[in-house]
Design a protein around this motif. Structure first.
Motif, PDB file in Angstrom:
ATOM      1  N   GLN A   8      -6.247   2.553   6.995  1.00 51.14           N
ATOM      2  CA  GLN A   8      -4.804   2.611   7.259  1.00 51.14           C
ATOM      3  C   GLN A   8      -4.121   3.608   6.341  1.00 51.14           C
ATOM      4  O   GLN A   8      -3.254   4.366   6.778  1.00 51.14           O
ATOM      5  CB  GLN A   8      -4.173   1.234   7.082  1.00 51.14           C
ATOM      6  N   VAL A   9      -4.496   3.617   5.066  1.00 51.17           N
ATOM      7  CA  VAL A   9      -3.868   4.527   4.110  1.00 51.17           C
ATOM      8  C   VAL A   9      -4.198   5.975   4.472  1.00 51.17           C
ATOM      9  O   VAL A   9      -3.320   6.838   4.487  1.00 51.17           O
ATOM     10  CB  VAL A   9      -4.329   4.213   2.666  1.00 51.17           C
ATOM     11  N   ILE A  10      -5.445   6.245   4.800  1.00 43.96           N
ATOM     12  CA  ILE A  10      -5.844   7.618   5.145  1.00 43.96           C
ATOM     13  C   ILE A  10      -5.156   8.065   6.435  1.00 43.96           C
ATOM     14  O   ILE A  10      -4.695   9.209   6.538  1.00 43.96           O
ATOM     15  CB  ILE A  10      -7.378   7.729   5.240  1.00 43.96           C
ATOM     16  N   ALA A  11      -5.050   7.166   7.418  1.00 46.60           N
ATOM     17  CA  ALA A  11      -4.368   7.520   8.668  1.00 46.60           C
ATOM     18  C   ALA A  11      -2.888   7.812   8.432  1.00 46.60           C
ATOM     19  O   ALA A  11      -2.347   8.802   8.946  1.00 46.60           O
ATOM     20  CB  ALA A  11      -4.535   6.402   9.686  1.00 46.60           C
ATOM     21  N   ALA A  12      -2.228   6.979   7.637  1.00 48.59           N
ATOM     22  CA  ALA A  12      -0.807   7.187   7.352  1.00 48.59           C
ATOM     23  C   ALA A  12      -0.605   8.452   6.530  1.00 48.59           C
ATOM     24  O   ALA A  12       0.343   9.221   6.763  1.00 48.59           O
ATOM     25  CB  ALA A  12      -0.242   5.977   6.612  1.00 48.59           C
ATOM     26  N   PHE A  13      -1.502   8.710   5.571  1.00 49.05           N
ATOM     27  CA  PHE A  13      -1.391   9.913   4.757  1.00 49.05           C
ATOM     28  C   PHE A  13      -1.616  11.157   5.611  1.00 49.05           C
ATOM     29  O   PHE A  13      -0.897  12.149   5.481  1.00 49.05           O
ATOM     30  CB  PHE A  13      -2.393   9.895   3.601  1.00 49.05           C
ATOM     31  N   THR A  14      -2.603  11.114   6.501  1.00 48.22           N
ATOM     32  CA  THR A  14      -2.892  12.252   7.376  1.00 48.22           C
ATOM     33  C   THR A  14      -1.690  12.555   8.261  1.00 48.22           C
ATOM     34  O   THR A  14      -1.309  13.720   8.446  1.00 48.22           O
ATOM     35  CB  THR A  14      -4.138  11.968   8.243  1.00 48.22           C
ATOM     36  N   GLU A  60       3.776   1.256   7.024  1.00 49.68           N
ATOM     37  CA  GLU A  60       2.543   0.783   7.654  1.00 49.68           C
ATOM     38  C   GLU A  60       1.589   0.180   6.633  1.00 49.68           C
ATOM     39  O   GLU A  60       0.833  -0.713   6.931  1.00 49.68           O
ATOM     40  CB  GLU A  60       1.844   1.939   8.364  1.00 49.68           C
ATOM     41  N   VAL A  61       1.626   0.695   5.407  1.00 51.20           N
ATOM     42  CA  VAL A  61       0.697   0.259   4.375  1.00 51.20           C
ATOM     43  C   VAL A  61       1.501  -0.255   3.184  1.00 51.20           C
ATOM     44  O   VAL A  61       2.120   0.535   2.480  1.00 51.20           O
ATOM     45  CB  VAL A  61      -0.207   1.421   3.921  1.00 51.20           C
ATOM     46  N   PRO A  62       1.537  -1.564   2.953  1.00 49.70           N
ATOM     47  CA  PRO A  62       2.282  -2.079   1.813  1.00 49.70           C
ATOM     48  C   PRO A  62       1.557  -1.756   0.508  1.00 49.70           C
ATOM     49  O   PRO A  62       0.334  -1.774   0.432  1.00 49.70           O
ATOM     50  CB  PRO A  62       2.321  -3.595   2.053  1.00 49.70           C
ATOM     51  N   ALA A  63       2.339  -1.445  -0.498  1.00 50.89           N
ATOM     52  CA  ALA A  63       1.761  -1.167  -1.812  1.00 50.89           C
ATOM     53  C   ALA A  63       1.287  -2.466  -2.437  1.00 50.89           C
ATOM     54  O   ALA A  63       1.821  -3.542  -2.177  1.00 50.89           O
ATOM     55  CB  ALA A  63       2.798  -0.503  -2.712  1.00 50.89           C
ATOM     56  N   ALA A  64       0.269  -2.357  -3.257  1.00 44.32           N
ATOM     57  CA  ALA A  64      -0.274  -3.538  -3.919  1.00 44.32           C
ATOM     58  C   ALA A  64       0.735  -4.051  -4.941  1.00 44.32           C
ATOM     59  O   ALA A  64       1.278  -3.271  -5.722  1.00 44.32           O
ATOM     60  CB  ALA A  64      -1.589  -3.194  -4.606  1.00 44.32           C
ATOM     61  N   PRO A  65       1.004  -5.362  -4.953  1.00 45.64           N
ATOM     62  CA  PRO A  65       1.952  -5.890  -5.939  1.00 45.64           C
ATOM     63  C   PRO A  65       1.339  -5.834  -7.339  1.00 45.64           C
ATOM     64  O   PRO A  65       0.143  -6.003  -7.517  1.00 45.64           O
ATOM     65  CB  PRO A  65       2.157  -7.341  -5.491  1.00 45.64           C
TER      66      PRO A  65
END
Length: 103
Positions: A8-14, A60-65
């Motif tokens: 998810q992170v790579i897709a959102a970053f791309t 789309e990708v929540p940051a880690a708390p």
């Protein structure tokens, strides 16, 4: 601690990178580190943070708390002159005359 989903992170970053720069990034993954277009190696959380820097929100990708830091308790200072070791030493000597104390 929640973990980020790599895909998810790579897709959102791309998507964010393509929108900002007009071309898709070349992402190389090696041992938990990611290199974007041959640049400096960074972690997945840094890629997640770069999404907002590129102009789109990382909804789309929540940051880690972040974990709250735990403070260590200060060691307790001796307030009285009482010692268990000396208490039992005197008890042994008074109950048994002529006895040597153990080491």
């Amino acid at each position: 601690m929640s973990k980020l989903d790599k895909d998810q992170v790579i897709a959102a970053f791309t998507q964010a990178y393509t929108t900002a720069n007009g071309k898709a990034p070349e992402i190389e993954a090696k041992g938990g580190w990611y290199s974007v277009d041959g640049g400096k190696n960074i972690r997945l959380a840094a890629l997640n943070d770069m999404i907002s820097e590129l102009g789109t929100s990382p909804k789309e990708v929540p940051a880690a708390p972040k974990k709250p830091t735990k403070k260590k308790a200060a060691p307790k200072a001796k307030t009285s002159g009482f010692s268990v070791k000396s208490f039992y030493a005197t008890k042994i000597q008074t109950e048994n005359e002529g006895v040597k104390l153990p080491r």
